[in-house]
Design an enzyme around this catalytic site. Structure first.
Site, short mmCIF file in Angstrom:
data_model
loop_
_atom_site.label_atom_id
_atom_site.label_comp_id
_atom_site.label_asym_id
_atom_site.label_seq_id
_atom_site.Cartn_x
_atom_site.Cartn_y
_atom_site.Cartn_z
N ASN A 125 20.95 4.88 47.07
CA ASN A 125 21.27 6.27 47.33
C ASN A 125 22.73 6.46 46.94
OD1 ASN A 125 21.78 8.78 48.34
ND2 ASN A 125 21.06 8.37 50.41
N ARG A 137 17.18 7.46 45.13
CA ARG A 137 17.05 8.78 45.73
C ARG A 137 17.74 9.78 44.79
NH1 ARG A 137 20.22 11.60 50.66
NH2 ARG A 137 18.84 13.38 50.85
N HIS A 170 15.46 16.95 51.73
CA HIS A 170 15.05 15.99 52.77
C HIS A 170 13.54 15.78 52.72
CE1 HIS A 170 18.69 17.19 55.52
NE2 HIS A 170 19.01 16.16 54.75
N HIS A 206 14.56 17.65 61.10
CA HIS A 206 15.40 16.55 60.61
C HIS A 206 16.85 16.95 60.89
CE1 HIS A 206 16.62 13.39 57.56
NE2 HIS A 206 17.73 14.12 57.70
N LEU A 207 17.41 16.37 61.97
CA LEU A 207 18.75 16.76 62.38
C LEU A 207 19.70 15.58 62.21
CD1 LEU A 207 17.74 18.57 65.72
CD2 LEU A 207 17.84 19.54 63.40
N ARG A 262 28.17 21.87 56.77
CA ARG A 262 27.66 23.03 56.01
C ARG A 262 27.29 24.17 56.93
NH1 ARG A 262 23.10 19.57 53.14
NH2 ARG A 262 24.39 17.71 53.13
N GLU A 293 13.86 6.87 55.26
CA GLU A 293 13.75 7.33 53.88
C GLU A 293 13.73 6.15 52.91
OE1 GLU A 293 16.94 10.01 55.15
OE2 GLU A 293 16.24 11.36 53.59
P1 AMP Z 1 22.24 10.97 59.71
O1 AMP Z 1 22.73 11.93 58.69
O2 AMP Z 1 20.77 11.06 59.99
O3 AMP Z 1 22.70 9.55 59.48
O4 AMP Z 1 22.94 11.41 61.10
C1 AMP Z 1 24.32 11.22 61.32
C2 AMP Z 1 24.76 12.03 62.52
O5 AMP Z 1 23.97 11.68 63.66
C3 AMP Z 1 26.18 11.75 62.95
O6 AMP Z 1 27.10 12.53 62.23
C4 AMP Z 1 26.15 12.16 64.41
O7 AMP Z 1 26.43 13.54 64.52
C5 AMP Z 1 24.73 11.94 64.84
N1 AMP Z 1 24.59 10.80 65.77
C6 AMP Z 1 24.49 9.51 65.47
N2 AMP Z 1 24.39 8.76 66.59
C7 AMP Z 1 24.43 9.62 67.63
C8 AMP Z 1 24.38 9.49 69.07
N3 AMP Z 1 24.25 8.30 69.67
N4 AMP Z 1 24.43 10.63 69.80
C9 AMP Z 1 24.56 11.84 69.21
N5 AMP Z 1 24.61 12.02 67.87
C10 AMP Z 1 24.55 10.94 67.10
#
Ligand code: AMP
Length: 394
Positions: free
Chosen positions: A10, A89, A178, A204-205, A237, A380
């Site tokens: 990626n 990716r 995504h 997907h957050l 964003r 992914e």
């Molecule tokens: P991703 O893009 O799926 O890797 O998600 C990354 C984001 O997940 C980080 O910028 C955090 O905002 C959030 N995150 C990761 N670990 C935690 C946690 N233990 N509690 C709350 N948010 C988290």
């Protein structure tokens, strides 16, 4: 070693993530991150088993970074000889690519041409592809597109209400992103529940965030559009805004289009409102009584609930709502607030179940809840590895 492993790459603008995956077992045999490419203080962290190797020093470009990372495979005693495919990716497949695609010179040229739709992403993806082709010239290279899953969005959901000729001429439509994650997670949900006729909402957050509405195996709507900027409030964003803001900034603030692009993609969202983009940092600020951080959180939840509501209606009722990615998998608070007070709609979160932390797919709704609410970790890399292996070895 048999030729059955897939190296997943990626490649972003200033970093490259990679993972060596066994698509059959789903195991990640190694993974790594090349960061700060082009800087004097580059870093590569390479994980294998429960061990870690680190490299620090200048990393001139993607090729240099990936060459160093490949050296770390050797250093850790892992050979890349068993790799049957490299899965890349690729963010934007436009109207052209919606299947896993064997990479040729023509495919690279087309992905490069699509950079006009994804100027921040596709050029970096191409750099990763070029480098991997150079370093592993005898291995099949496969592109997996983030837009692919949304290729068949219904016309009403994919069409912007702007001049049809202009839209046609410039490829302006909603593509969605995504997709690999939404497809993987919705498939896992169907497996978990044991039904393939579900009405689903997938949230997907992560740092980027998107929602999708899925009926059976058909996606009927998604929150990202021409670019990954539309929809939910994200780490950096803005998500949805009145497009009039762009004209206003251009005319009144004398910002050029690149400055506005930077503003909306990198200096907005949670970061723009609070100064931080990570939810863990945001929580600390809120706990310390920071009003801007509290507002950022409230705006995030408000937008999320608006999309959930829209998709409930579009689907005419929902069987399962699923949270995934960094925030969705880890923040019980976001999950609880996203679905608070919806008992009348048959949606009820169980506080105890919601507080459980592990890496398994799990139910967080009450027994009485008509709608099942799940947390399903996304993967992914595994989805890309499986798609690439399926294309190459069948
Ligand atoms: P991703 O893009 O799926 O890797 O998600 C990354 C984001 O997940 C980080 O910028 C955090 O905002 C959030 N995150 C990761 N670990 C935690 C946690 N233990 N509690 C709350 N948010 C988290």
């Amino acid at each position: 070693m048999t030729q059955s492993l897939v190296l997943v790459i990626n490649s972003g603008s200033s970093s490259v993530k990679y993972q060596l995956v066994d698509p059959a077992s789903g195991d990640a045999l190694a993974s790594g991150l090349v960061e700060r490419i082009g800087e004097d203080d580059g870093v590569i962290t390479h994980h294998y088993g429960d061990r870690e190797l680190e490299h620090r020093g200048p990393i001139a470009d993607h090729a240099a970074g990936m060459r160093l990372a490949f050296g770390m495979f050797e250093e850790s005693g892992q050979s890349l000889d068993g790799v049957c495919a490299v899965g890349h990716r690729v963010v934007h497949g436009g109207e052209v690519f919606y299947e896993p695609t064997l990479i040729t010179d023509d495919v690279v040229a087309e992905i490069t041409r699509l950079s006009e739709l994804a100027p921040l992403h596709n050029p970096a993806n191409v750099t990763g592809i070029d480098t991997a082709r150079e370093l592993l010239p005898d291995v099949a290279q496969v592109a997996i597109f983030d837009t692919a899953f949304f290729h068949r969005l219904p016309a009403a959901a994919r069409t912007y209400a702007i001049d049809a000729e202009v839209a046609q001429q410039y490829g302006i439509r909603r593509y969605g992103f995504h997709g690999t994650s939404h497809e993987y997670v919705s498939g896992k949900v169907a497996e978990f529940v044991g039904r393939d006729d579900l009405n689903q909402i997938v949230l997907h957050l992560g740092n980027g965030a998107s929602a999708s509405a899925i009926r059976g195996s058909e996606v009927i709507d998604t929150s990202m559009g021409l670019t990954p900027l539309e929809g939910l409030v994200m780490g950096t964003r803005s998500g949805d805004i009145d497009p009039g803001i762009v004209m206003h900034l251009r005319r009144s603030a004398d910002m050029d289009i690149d400055a506005i692009d930077q503003l909306l993609n990198r200096r907005s969202g949670i970061k723009g409102l609070s100064g931080v983009n990570d939810f863990r940092e945001l929580r600390k600020l809120i706990d310390a009584g920071n009003d801007a951080a509290k507002l950022a959180y409230d705006v995030y939840i408000h937008r999320l609930r608006r999309y959930i509501g829209a998709y409930l209606l579009e689907l005419g009722g929902v069987d399962v709502i699923t949270f995934t990615a960094g925030v969705g998998e880890n923040s019980s608070e976001v999950r609880a607030d996203a679905l608070a007070g919806l008992g009348r709609l048959g949606i009820e979160i169980d506080a105890e179940r919601n507080a459980v932390r592990n890496h398994e797919a799990r139910v967080i709704s009450t027994e009485a809840s008509a709608v099942t609410v799940l947390v399903v970790p996304t993967n992914e890399e595994l989805a890309i590895a499986r798609a690439a292996a399926a294309l190459v070895v069948g």
